[in-house]
Every structure is written in structure tokens, then in C-alpha cells.
Design a protein around this motif. Sequence first.
Motif, PDB file in Angstrom:
ATOM      1  N   PRO A 229       0.812  -1.226   0.000  1.00  0.00           N
ATOM      2  CA  PRO A 229       0.000   0.000   0.000  1.00  0.00           C
ATOM      3  C   PRO A 229       0.843   1.273   0.000  1.00  0.00           C
ATOM      4  O   PRO A 229       0.478   2.265  -0.627  1.00  0.00           O
ATOM      5  N   CYS A 230       1.979   1.224   0.675  1.00  0.00           N
ATOM      6  CA  CYS A 230       2.859   2.400   0.693  1.00  0.00           C
ATOM      7  C   CYS A 230       3.389   2.675  -0.707  1.00  0.00           C
ATOM      8  O   CYS A 230       3.391   3.812  -1.172  1.00  0.00           O
ATOM      9  N   TRP A 231       3.825   1.622  -1.392  1.00  0.00           N
ATOM     10  CA  TRP A 231       4.350   1.771  -2.744  1.00  0.00           C
ATOM     11  C   TRP A 231       3.258   2.293  -3.687  1.00  0.00           C
ATOM     12  O   TRP A 231       3.508   3.142  -4.544  1.00  0.00           O
ATOM     13  N   MET A 232       2.028   1.791  -3.499  1.00  0.00           N
ATOM     14  CA  MET A 232       0.922   2.251  -4.345  1.00  0.00           C
ATOM     15  C   MET A 232       0.635   3.731  -4.118  1.00  0.00           C
ATOM     16  O   MET A 232       0.375   4.476  -5.072  1.00  0.00           O
ATOM     17  N   ARG A 233       0.698   4.176  -2.878  1.00  0.00           N
ATOM     18  CA  ARG A 233       0.491   5.596  -2.585  1.00  0.00           C
ATOM     19  C   ARG A 233       1.609   6.445  -3.188  1.00  0.00           C
ATOM     20  O   ARG A 233       1.354   7.521  -3.722  1.00  0.00           O
ATOM     21  N   LEU A 234       2.835   5.966  -3.096  1.00  0.00           N
ATOM     22  CA  LEU A 234       3.956   6.696  -3.677  1.00  0.00           C
ATOM     23  C   LEU A 234       3.795   6.812  -5.185  1.00  0.00           C
ATOM     24  O   LEU A 234       4.011   7.883  -5.762  1.00  0.00           O
ATOM     25  N   ARG A 235       3.373   5.735  -5.828  1.00  0.00           N
ATOM     26  CA  ARG A 235       3.121   5.775  -7.279  1.00  0.00           C
ATOM     27  C   ARG A 235       2.015   6.773  -7.614  1.00  0.00           C
ATOM     28  O   ARG A 235       2.088   7.490  -8.601  1.00  0.00           O
ATOM     29  N   LYS A 236       0.967   6.822  -6.790  1.00  0.00           N
ATOM     30  CA  LYS A 236      -0.139   7.756  -6.990  1.00  0.00           C
ATOM     31  C   LYS A 236       0.379   9.196  -6.906  1.00  0.00           C
ATOM     32  O   LYS A 236       0.007  10.040  -7.733  1.00  0.00           O
ATOM     33  N   LEU A 237       1.253   9.454  -5.951  1.00  0.00           N
ATOM     34  CA  LEU A 237       1.831  10.794  -5.820  1.00  0.00           C
ATOM     35  C   LEU A 237       2.717  11.131  -7.011  1.00  0.00           C
ATOM     36  O   LEU A 237       2.748  12.271  -7.470  1.00  0.00           O
ATOM     37  N   GLU A 238       3.437  10.146  -7.530  1.00  0.00           N
ATOM     38  CA  GLU A 238       4.266  10.362  -8.717  1.00  0.00           C
ATOM     39  C   GLU A 238       3.400  10.672  -9.929  1.00  0.00           C
ATOM     40  O   GLU A 238       3.681  11.595 -10.694  1.00  0.00           O
ATOM     41  N   LYS A 239       2.339   9.883 -10.122  1.00  0.00           N
ATOM     42  CA  LYS A 239       1.463  10.097 -11.281  1.00  0.00           C
ATOM     43  C   LYS A 239       0.754  11.437 -11.226  1.00  0.00           C
ATOM     44  O   LYS A 239       0.466  12.040 -12.270  1.00  0.00           O
ATOM     45  N   ALA A 240       0.489  11.929 -10.007  1.00  0.00           N
ATOM     46  CA  ALA A 240      -0.158  13.228  -9.843  1.00  0.00           C
ATOM     47  C   ALA A 240       0.815  14.387 -10.038  1.00  0.00           C
ATOM     48  O   ALA A 240       0.428  15.538 -10.074  1.00  0.00           O
ATOM     49  N   GLY A 241       2.106  14.068 -10.156  1.00  0.00           N
ATOM     50  CA  GLY A 241       3.116  15.108 -10.361  1.00  0.00           C
ATOM     51  C   GLY A 241       3.602  15.743  -9.071  1.00  0.00           C
ATOM     52  O   GLY A 241       4.332  16.724  -9.103  1.00  0.00           O
ATOM     53  N   ILE A 242       3.213  15.182  -7.941  1.00  0.00           N
ATOM     54  CA  ILE A 242       3.622  15.736  -6.648  1.00  0.00           C
ATOM     55  C   ILE A 242       5.049  15.298  -6.336  1.00  0.00           C
ATOM     56  O   ILE A 242       5.808  16.055  -5.738  1.00  0.00           O
ATOM     57  N   VAL A 243       5.385  14.093  -6.742  1.00  0.00           N
ATOM     58  CA  VAL A 243       6.732  13.550  -6.539  1.00  0.00           C
ATOM     59  C   VAL A 243       7.329  13.303  -7.915  1.00  0.00           C
ATOM     60  O   VAL A 243       6.663  12.747  -8.786  1.00  0.00           O
ATOM     61  N   SER A 244       8.572  13.708  -8.085  1.00  0.00           N
ATOM     62  CA  SER A 244       9.255  13.416  -9.348  1.00  0.00           C
ATOM     63  C   SER A 244      10.584  12.753  -9.043  1.00  0.00           C
ATOM     64  O   SER A 244      11.194  12.993  -7.998  1.00  0.00           O
ATOM     65  N   GLY A 245      11.010  11.928  -9.951  1.00  0.00           N
ATOM     66  CA  GLY A 245      12.305  11.295  -9.794  1.00  0.00           C
ATOM     67  C   GLY A 245      12.349  10.098  -8.909  1.00  0.00           C
ATOM     68  O   GLY A 245      11.466   9.585  -8.347  1.00  0.00           O
TER      69      GLY A 245
END
Length: 51
Positions: free
Chosen positions: A35-51
Motif C-alpha cells: 500500500p505504501c508503494w501504491m500511494r507513492l506511485r499515486k503521488l508520482e502520477k499526480a506530479g507531486i513527486v518526481s524522480g
Amino acid sequence: MKLDPIDLKILDAIQRDGRITKLALADKVGLSPTPCWMRLRKLEKAGIVSG
């Protein structure tokens, strides 16, 4: 996108240590790894996290 407290913990943890492992991140925010990895991916796809 509305961020909940877990999302904010994830962001705080990766801002402090961008090289943190997924397992350590999950432990730090109180989730199991998947679930943590899925949330991190969601944040990446939303453009909140990059790299």
C-alpha cells in the motif's frame, strides 16, 4: 488531489531522505510495503513527486 495524513508522512519522509528504501518508508509511515508503494506511485502520477 487531496492529501491525507499518510500521504503527508510519505512526502515528509522522502524529503528528508530521498534514497530511503520502500520497506523503510513503509515502516516509517506505518503501512505495509505494497500500500505504501501504491500511494507513492499515486503521488508520482499526480506530479507531486518526481524522480
